[in-house]
Motif scaffolding. Structure first.
Motif, short mmCIF file in Angstrom:
data_model
loop_
_atom_site.label_atom_id
_atom_site.label_comp_id
_atom_site.label_asym_id
_atom_site.label_seq_id
_atom_site.Cartn_x
_atom_site.Cartn_y
_atom_site.Cartn_z
N GLN A 77 39.12 11.73 55.69
CA GLN A 77 38.65 11.48 57.06
C GLN A 77 39.02 10.05 57.43
N ARG A 78 39.36 9.85 58.68
CA ARG A 78 39.76 8.53 59.15
C ARG A 78 39.25 8.32 60.57
N GLY A 79 38.68 7.15 60.85
CA GLY A 79 38.19 6.88 62.18
C GLY A 79 37.38 5.60 62.23
N ALA A 80 36.87 5.29 63.41
CA ALA A 80 36.00 4.13 63.58
C ALA A 80 34.71 4.35 62.81
N PRO A 81 34.08 3.26 62.32
CA PRO A 81 32.86 3.42 61.53
C PRO A 81 31.81 4.29 62.20
N TYR A 82 31.57 4.09 63.50
CA TYR A 82 30.56 4.87 64.21
C TYR A 82 30.89 6.36 64.15
N ASN A 83 32.15 6.70 64.39
CA ASN A 83 32.54 8.11 64.43
C ASN A 83 32.49 8.76 63.05
N ILE A 84 32.95 8.05 62.05
CA ILE A 84 33.01 8.64 60.72
C ILE A 84 31.60 8.81 60.14
N TYR A 85 30.67 7.94 60.55
CA TYR A 85 29.28 8.05 60.10
C TYR A 85 28.56 9.19 60.82
N ASN A 86 28.81 9.31 62.10
CA ASN A 86 28.05 10.28 62.91
C ASN A 86 28.72 11.64 63.04
N ALA A 87 29.95 11.76 62.55
CA ALA A 87 30.62 13.06 62.57
C ALA A 87 31.38 13.26 61.26
N PRO A 88 30.65 13.32 60.12
CA PRO A 88 31.32 13.48 58.83
C PRO A 88 32.04 14.82 58.75
N THR B 227 37.27 -0.99 49.12
CA THR B 227 35.89 -1.14 48.67
C THR B 227 35.32 0.22 48.32
N HIS B 228 34.30 0.22 47.46
CA HIS B 228 33.57 1.46 47.18
C HIS B 228 32.18 1.41 47.80
N GLU B 229 31.89 0.35 48.59
CA GLU B 229 30.57 0.17 49.17
C GLU B 229 30.59 0.54 50.66
N PRO B 230 29.92 1.61 51.06
CA PRO B 230 29.91 2.01 52.47
C PRO B 230 29.39 0.93 53.40
N ASP B 231 28.35 0.19 52.99
CA ASP B 231 27.80 -0.85 53.86
C ASP B 231 28.84 -1.92 54.17
N GLU B 232 29.61 -2.29 53.16
CA GLU B 232 30.65 -3.30 53.37
C GLU B 232 31.73 -2.77 54.32
N ALA B 233 32.12 -1.53 54.14
CA ALA B 233 33.13 -0.93 55.01
C ALA B 233 32.63 -0.88 56.45
N MET B 234 31.38 -0.46 56.65
CA MET B 234 30.82 -0.38 57.99
C MET B 234 30.77 -1.75 58.65
N ARG B 235 30.47 -2.77 57.87
CA ARG B 235 30.33 -4.11 58.42
C ARG B 235 31.69 -4.73 58.79
N MET B 236 32.71 -4.44 57.99
CA MET B 236 33.97 -5.17 58.11
C MET B 236 35.04 -4.43 58.90
N ALA B 237 35.08 -3.12 58.82
CA ALA B 237 36.26 -2.38 59.25
C ALA B 237 36.27 -2.06 60.74
N ASP B 238 37.47 -2.12 61.32
CA ASP B 238 37.71 -1.52 62.63
C ASP B 238 37.94 -0.03 62.48
N GLU B 239 38.51 0.34 61.33
CA GLU B 239 38.78 1.74 61.03
C GLU B 239 38.54 1.96 59.54
N ILE B 240 37.95 3.11 59.20
CA ILE B 240 37.70 3.48 57.81
C ILE B 240 38.56 4.69 57.47
N ALA B 241 39.22 4.62 56.31
CA ALA B 241 39.93 5.77 55.76
C ALA B 241 39.18 6.18 54.50
N LEU B 242 38.48 7.29 54.55
CA LEU B 242 37.67 7.76 53.44
C LEU B 242 38.55 8.54 52.48
N MET B 243 38.61 8.07 51.21
CA MET B 243 39.46 8.69 50.20
C MET B 243 38.64 9.49 49.20
N ARG B 244 39.27 10.57 48.73
CA ARG B 244 38.66 11.38 47.68
C ARG B 244 39.78 12.09 46.93
#
Length: 345
Positions: free
Chosen positions: A205-216, A182-199
């Motif tokens: 960066q890779r981690g749980a939604p809470y961690n990746i949001y609060n420690a970019p 997905t390219h939508e952060p809200d969808e990723a936060m709602r659905m994922a156990d883990e997010i892998a942020l690509m660029r």
């Protein structure tokens, strides 16, 4: 993965556990869908290996065909066969006896709330109903991995949340490892156990939604999840002076340009201090004066833009509910240090 001289996916390493949803999140063109196509076998990686449950499915000199991989696919357009009924669509690809396939189809249709539509054709279904059939068909062969390329983007907002939650519930019950693009952060936060942020083809960066949001990991990562305010400064003796007081900047050399990031919801309007002037506190530092440029009501919150007295820069704050001060109103702002991110510029 390269195309000619262009590297699309670079040195990517990723694992997904059974019953877990991992989200590949990033802007368009960063390599998310190419990664899914490589795993599915539609594209062959330039180098590297793909393993499923301890079995090599693709390497430099070895490749299992896409149709023989224990992998399910769900895409934006559902890709249902228009000439087949709902039951026939779901049964497609099940490699068991006819009796076993019939039983599996009946159970899956009941599970996704489509048991009364077995003899219906896809064109007779709504978008939400087609999504449910596509899900049933994708999990019918019991894949170990489910690849999902923005499968909910074609649904309207009223349907999306409910069907999205139902889909993940079914996949988790099946114990399927899910890799969602997905390219939508809200969808990723709602659905994922883990997010892998690509660029730019890499996982940054890779981690749980809470961690990746609060420690970019950097400013771009913080900005991808929400609007941000940026305050410029220069580090001297591991300290950076700002209009909001000094900030610790360890590890940065003297003269290093610094960017202090804070989200609008963490920039606080200090109503108790109006007319009293600056009065530092340990947690929030020195208050800074700003003049309202614009205020807008956004439904759940109000958004206020301030022109700051110290340098004329514009900072944005959000306030719950309705707060619409007039243009030109002078207010004091503070910002919590534990909600700020400090990066070298």
């Amino acid at each position: 993965m390269t195309y000619g001289d262009t590297t699309v996916v670079d040195d990517l390493s990723l694992s997904v556990a059974p019953g877990q949803v991992t989200c590949l999140l990033g802007p368009s063109g960063c390599g998310k869908s190419t990664t899914l196509r490589m795993i599915a076998g539609v594209e062959r990686q330039t180098s590297g290996e793909l393993w499923v449950d301890g079995t090599l499915i693709c390497g430099d000199d070895f490749r299992i065909l896409p149709e023989d991989r224990p992998i399910g696919l769900m895409f934006q357009d559902f890709a249902l066969f228009p000439h087949l009924t709902v039951a026939q669509n779901v049964a497609f690809g099940i490699k068991v006896s006819k009796a076993e396939a019939r039983d599996r189809v009946q159970k899956l249709l009941a599970r996704v709330g489509m048991d009364g539509f077995a003899d219906t054709y896809p064109h007779q279904l709504s978008g939400g109903e087609q999504q449910r059939v596509a899900l049933a068909r994708a999990i019918a062969p019991r894949p170990k991995i489910m690849l999902m390329d923005e499968p909910f983007s074609g649904l309207d907002n009223r349907l999306r949340d409910g069907i999205r939650d139902e889909t993940l519930s079914v996949l988790k019950e099946e114990g399927t490892a899910v890799l969602l693009v997905t390219h939508e952060p809200d969808e990723a936060m709602r659905m994922a156990d883990e997010i892998a942020l690509m660029r730019d083809g890499k996982i940054v960066q890779r981690g749980a939604p809470y961690n990746i949001y609060n420690a970019p990991v950097d400013k771009a990562a913080a900005a991808f999840f929400s609007d941000i305010n940026v305050i410029q400064g220069v580090s001297h003796g591991a300290l950076t002076e700002t209009p909001f007081g000094q900030f610790l900047t360890p590890g940065l050399g003297d003269g290093q340009a610094v960017e202090i990031i804070i989200r609008p919801q963490h920039l606080r309007i200090d109503f108790d201090r109006q007319g009293k002037g600056p009065n530092p506190t340990p947690q929030e530092g020195v208050p800074a004066k700003g003049t309202v440029k614009r205020a807008r009501f956004m439904g759940r919150e109000s958004l206020i833009e301030f022109e700051m007295a110290f340098d004329g820069s514009v900072l944005t704050a959000t306030v719950p509910a309705v707060f619409l001060p007039k243009e030109g109103t002078v207010l004091w702002l503070t910002m919590r240090r534990d909600r700020c991110f400090v990066f070298a510029a």
